[in-house]
Design a protein around this motif. Structure first.
Motif, PDB file in Angstrom:
ATOM      1  N   SER A 120      -1.404   2.790   4.656  1.00 23.12           N
ATOM      2  CA  SER A 120      -1.722   3.143   3.280  1.00 23.12           C
ATOM      3  C   SER A 120      -3.145   2.697   2.991  1.00 23.12           C
ATOM      4  N   LYS A 121      -3.871   3.472   2.201  1.00 23.24           N
ATOM      5  CA  LYS A 121      -5.233   3.075   1.821  1.00 23.24           C
ATOM      6  C   LYS A 121      -5.201   2.085   0.658  1.00 23.24           C
ATOM      7  N   LYS A 122      -4.234   2.305  -0.246  1.00 23.53           N
ATOM      8  CA  LYS A 122      -4.114   1.432  -1.417  1.00 23.53           C
ATOM      9  C   LYS A 122      -2.638   1.262  -1.760  1.00 23.53           C
ATOM     10  N   LEU A 123      -2.133   0.072  -1.558  1.00 23.98           N
ATOM     11  CA  LEU A 123      -0.716  -0.176  -1.807  1.00 23.98           C
ATOM     12  C   LEU A 123      -0.385  -0.188  -3.299  1.00 23.98           C
ATOM     13  N   LEU A 124       0.816   0.283  -3.590  1.00 22.56           N
ATOM     14  CA  LEU A 124       1.365   0.230  -4.937  1.00 22.56           C
ATOM     15  C   LEU A 124       2.525  -0.765  -4.961  1.00 22.56           C
ATOM     16  N   LEU A 125       2.867  -1.221  -6.151  1.00 20.21           N
ATOM     17  CA  LEU A 125       4.021  -2.118  -6.278  1.00 20.21           C
ATOM     18  C   LEU A 125       5.279  -1.477  -5.708  1.00 20.21           C
ATOM     19  N   SER A 126       5.395  -0.187  -5.925  1.00 23.94           N
ATOM     20  CA  SER A 126       6.599   0.533  -5.495  1.00 23.94           C
ATOM     21  C   SER A 126       6.694   0.690  -3.990  1.00 23.94           C
TER      22      SER A 126
END
Lengths: 116, 116
Positions: B78-84
């Motif tokens: 992933s380039k930018k992780l999300l909380l989800s």
């Protein structure tokens, strides 16, 4: 679309008692059906599978499952539960499409707790 | 014998940071490879599968991507992780398309990802 439903999210049984975990599937053709067990923090281990033939299949650790086409079910059973059986159990249906990828569609899992 | 290695076992990452989870398989050639995610109370969800080098199929739209640079290597990114994106990620392999109906899907030991 294929789907798998495990109606019971959590089950508690006493050690030595019998166990049945329910699984219902939706699939357009003859399904490939599986039961997996997952111990805490671990990957999944195959318990048993059904492809064709005898509708009652035997697996490892004393588990068995019965395929009932009329009920679209593949319930997992064990006559006498041991404390070490406490784990999460997943039912899965195999998607054996034209690409022959062998994808599995999993149910949401049933957590089994065993009381001493 | 075949083995599957998945690392790291646990990972805590801040929101917006990149991700790279790696999975390698030994002792077999041309396996089908899979990434599954297990979120709390939601069972196992198939994210990606691959039937060969550079061949990736995505099952659900999301913030993640997968790559297969070598026959027995599968990477989740992933380039930018999300909380989800938090969850338990499992890599798995099965014999190639000609032999998948052995019914075996072999799982790694998983990565517990916490996005904070």
């Amino acid at each position: 679309a294929q789907s798998v439903t495990q109606p019971d999210i959590h089950i508690t049984v006493s050690e030595g008692a019998s166990l049945e975990l329910r699984c219902n599937y939706s699939y357009g053709a003859t399904p490939y059906l599986f039961w997996y067990v997952q111990s805490p923090g671990q990957g999944l281990q195959l318990l048993l599978k059904y492809f064709s033939g005898d509708t009652l299949v035997q697996g490892i650790k004393g588990f068995e499952a019965e395929f009932k086409r009329s009920q679209s079910s593949f319930n997992l059973r064990k006559p006498s539960v041991h404390w070490s059986d406490a784990a999460e159990y997943f039912c899965a249906v195999g998607s054996y499409g034209s690409s022959n990828t062998g994808k599995l569609i999993f149910g949401q899992g049933t957590t089994l707790q065993v009381k001493p | 014998s075949q083995t599957i290695h998945q690392w790291p076992a646990t990972l805590v990452q801040p929101v917006g940071s990149p991700l790279s989870l790696e999975c390698t398989v030994e002792g077999t050639s041309n396996p089908n490879l899979y990434w599954y995610r297990q979120a709390a109370g939601r069972g196992l969800q198939l994210l990606f599968y691959s039937v060969g080098i550079g061949q990736i199929s995505s099952e659900v739209p999301q913030n993640l991507s997968a790559s297969r640079p070598q026959d027995r290597q599968f990477i989740l990114s992933s380039k930018k992780l999300l909380l989800s994106d938090s969850g338990f990620y499992l890599c798995a392999w099965s014999p190639d398309r000609g032999r998948w109906d052995s019914g075996k899907l072999f799982f790694g030991s998983g990565t517990q990802l916490s996005v904070l």
